[in-house]
Design an enzyme around this catalytic site. Structure first.
Site, PDB file in Angstrom:
ATOM      1  N   ASP A   1       1.759   3.867   3.178  1.00 14.49           N
ATOM      2  CA  ASP A   1       0.844   4.761   2.581  1.00 14.49           C
ATOM      3  C   ASP A   1       1.452   5.737   1.592  1.00 14.49           C
ATOM      4  O   ASP A   1       1.160   5.673   0.344  1.00 14.49           O
ATOM      5  CB  ASP A   1      -0.170   5.490   3.479  1.00 14.49           C
ATOM      6  CG  ASP A   1      -1.614   5.480   2.782  1.00 14.49           C
ATOM      7  OD1 ASP A   1      -1.922   5.251   1.806  1.00 14.49           O
ATOM      8  OD2 ASP A   1      -2.336   6.251   3.502  1.00 14.49           O
TER       9      ASP A   1
ATOM     10  N   HIS B   1      -9.829   1.022  -0.565  1.00 16.04           N
ATOM     11  CA  HIS B   1      -9.769   1.690   0.657  1.00 16.04           C
ATOM     12  C   HIS B   1     -11.087   1.632   1.463  1.00 16.04           C
ATOM     13  O   HIS B   1     -12.009   2.178   0.858  1.00 16.04           O
ATOM     14  CB  HIS B   1      -9.301   3.264   0.255  1.00 16.04           C
ATOM     15  CG  HIS B   1      -7.783   3.462   0.202  1.00 16.04           C
ATOM     16  ND1 HIS B   1      -7.270   3.070  -1.223  1.00 16.04           N
ATOM     17  CD2 HIS B   1      -7.049   4.075   0.748  1.00 16.04           C
ATOM     18  CE1 HIS B   1      -6.035   3.498  -1.149  1.00 16.04           C
ATOM     19  NE2 HIS B   1      -5.825   4.127  -0.072  1.00 16.04           N
TER      20      HIS B   1
ATOM     21  N   GLY C   1      -9.524   7.724  -1.974  1.00 15.25           N
ATOM     22  CA  GLY C   1     -10.019   9.127  -2.014  1.00 15.25           C
ATOM     23  C   GLY C   1     -11.029   9.222  -0.529  1.00 15.25           C
ATOM     24  O   GLY C   1     -10.894   8.565   0.094  1.00 15.25           O
TER      25      GLY C   1
ATOM     26  N   GLU D   1     -11.409   3.555   7.313  1.00 14.63           N
ATOM     27  CA  GLU D   1     -10.377   4.452   7.323  1.00 14.63           C
ATOM     28  C   GLU D   1     -11.203   5.850   7.949  1.00 14.63           C
ATOM     29  O   GLU D   1     -11.226   6.172   9.260  1.00 14.63           O
ATOM     30  CB  GLU D   1      -9.595   4.750   6.356  1.00 14.63           C
ATOM     31  CG  GLU D   1      -8.318   5.692   6.437  1.00 14.63           C
ATOM     32  CD  GLU D   1      -7.525   6.177   5.312  1.00 14.63           C
ATOM     33  OE1 GLU D   1      -7.979   6.090   3.985  1.00 14.63           O
ATOM     34  OE2 GLU D   1      -6.481   6.574   5.396  1.00 14.63           O
TER      35      GLU D   1
ATOM     36  N   ASP E   1       1.797   9.128  -5.904  1.00 16.53           N
ATOM     37  CA  ASP E   1       1.840  10.508  -6.027  1.00 16.53           C
ATOM     38  C   ASP E   1       1.713  11.184  -4.487  1.00 16.53           C
ATOM     39  O   ASP E   1       1.277  12.373  -4.269  1.00 16.53           O
ATOM     40  CB  ASP E   1       0.442  10.914  -6.805  1.00 16.53           C
ATOM     41  CG  ASP E   1      -0.653  10.161  -6.261  1.00 16.53           C
ATOM     42  OD1 ASP E   1      -0.599   9.593  -5.255  1.00 16.53           O
ATOM     43  OD2 ASP E   1      -2.001  10.410  -6.963  1.00 16.53           O
TER      44      ASP E   1
ATOM     45  N   HIS F   1       0.865  -1.120   0.161  1.00 13.86           N
ATOM     46  CA  HIS F   1       0.147   0.015  -0.052  1.00 13.86           C
ATOM     47  C   HIS F   1       0.768   1.344  -0.132  1.00 13.86           C
ATOM     48  O   HIS F   1       1.136   1.762   1.022  1.00 13.86           O
ATOM     49  CB  HIS F   1      -0.927   0.041   1.125  1.00 13.86           C
ATOM     50  CG  HIS F   1      -1.916   0.905   1.199  1.00 13.86           C
ATOM     51  ND1 HIS F   1      -3.166   0.612   1.216  1.00 13.86           N
ATOM     52  CD2 HIS F   1      -1.955   2.278   0.871  1.00 13.86           C
ATOM     53  CE1 HIS F   1      -4.157   1.904   1.137  1.00 13.86           C
ATOM     54  NE2 HIS F   1      -3.205   2.821   0.953  1.00 13.86           N
TER      55      HIS F   1
HETATM   56 ZN   LIG Z   1      -4.021   4.764   0.770  1.00 14.99          ZN
END
Ligand SMILES: [Zn+2]
Length: 340
Positions: free
Chosen positions: A279, A198, A171, A201, A25, A21
């Protein structure tokens, strides 16, 4: 024999690791960012591209990647970003990685979606032999995207299948519905393109359960809030659905309280398939060996726990079986040779 930094703390820098993961960017180093924005000072870099240790929310955390994506709007910039992250992975002794990004965010400089993915694939294939890192790509759609954008991302994953190993959705989980994206993920499953998503979270266990049920991913990104629902934890365990956990990032986005509150040790002890990830190396100002050091300090983790997480991760990766076997053998050999 590994260097011993202090009693009970291993030199994680030199031990082989798996990372599933990791956002391309969100990982631009200061030297690379300064090449793309000449005159950028280290102070400006830290202000614009590193998220605060405690953000107000996931949406707040996501402001930093937006600025980084704005720098990555040409083939040269994307190539630099890939070379930069591969060098970081080699330095961190990551031997297998899955690197993700959202191709449709890189069209502002006039590149077509195919050119974006083709550029990243080419840069990856050129950089991996130099760095000794086996790496593949995951293409992300985003929660605020339309159904057409999710389907377009799936088509790119299909077109570049091989170096692109799978699909993801990232997102603002709390702010947007899954509805527009279900078709793309159901179609991906039909095509045999594996997916991660995802969830759990910014929103809780109900969101994780909904994502799992509707998108049919093989893994969940984060899943940190699954403990809100003990039945869900048991179901995740029974299904051995892998959770790609990112402790420092989870503290930053307030998905969990302090590092010491992170559920990783409890979930691992309960038998779940869990892995350790950064991440975003820039946004979270971290590296994998630093995450390991924190886990060691807070929870007393040693060879047994780290090897288990790495084996869970490679087993849950989207790599071919021969790669999984070879990486698992290298992990076992190196970690079991550690002298404490
Ligand atoms: Zn992530």
């Amino acid at each position: 024999m590994q260097t011993i930094l202090m009693p009970g703390v291993m030199d994680f820098n030199s031990l082989p690791k798996v990372e599933l993961h990791l956002h391309l960017d969100c990982s631009l180093s200061y030297p690379a960012a300064a090449r793309l924005r000449p005159g950028l000072s280290l102070e400006q870099y830290r202000r614009d591209f590193v998220a605060p240790a405690r953000c107000q929310s996931l949406a707040h955390y996501l402001e930093a990647p937006r600025r980084m994506v704005a720098l990555l709007q040409s083939p040269a910039a994307l190539t630099l970003a890939v070379e930069d992250v591969l060098a970081q992975l080699a330095q961190d002794r990551v031997i297998y990685a899955e690197l993700r990004f959202a191709p449709l965010l890189h069209l502002e400089g006039g590149m077509s979606p195919e050119m974006v993915v083709g550029t990243v694939v080419e840069a990856l294939q050129s950089a991996t032999p130099r760095n000794g890192v086996e790496a593949r790509l995951l293409l992300c759609t985003l929660r605020h995207f339309s159904a057409e954008q999710s389907l377009a991302t799936l088509r790119l994953a299909q077109q570049f299948h091989g170096p692109v190993a799978g699909l993801d959705i990232a997102g603002d989980e709390a702010g947007f519905s899954l509805d527009p994206h279900v078709e793309a993920f159901v179609e991906a499953a039909r095509l045999g393109i594996p997916a991660t998503a995802h969830a759990g979270e910014a929103a809780g266990a109900a969101s994780l359960r909904e994502t799992w049920r509707r998108l049919r991913p093989r893994r969940i990104g984060h899943g940190v809030r699954c403990e809100e629902d003990t039945a869900l934890v048991e179901e995740l365990n029974a299904a051995q659905l892998h959770l790609e956990m990112c402790p420092t990032s989870n503290v930053q986005t307030r998905a969990c309280g302090e590092f010491a509150d992170h559920p990783l040790p409890r979930l691992l002890a309960a038998g779940l398939s869990v892995g350790i990830n950064t991440d975003g190396r820039a946004i979270s100002d971290t590296e994998l060996h630093r995450e390991y050091t924190q886990l060691c300090r807070h929870f007393g983790w040693g060879v047994r726990e780290f090897l288990a997480c790495n084996l869970h991760a490679i087993h849950a990766s989207f790599a071919p079986a021969r790669v999984k076997q070879s990486v698992a053998a290298r992990l076992r050999a190196a970690w079991t040779a550690v002298q404490l």
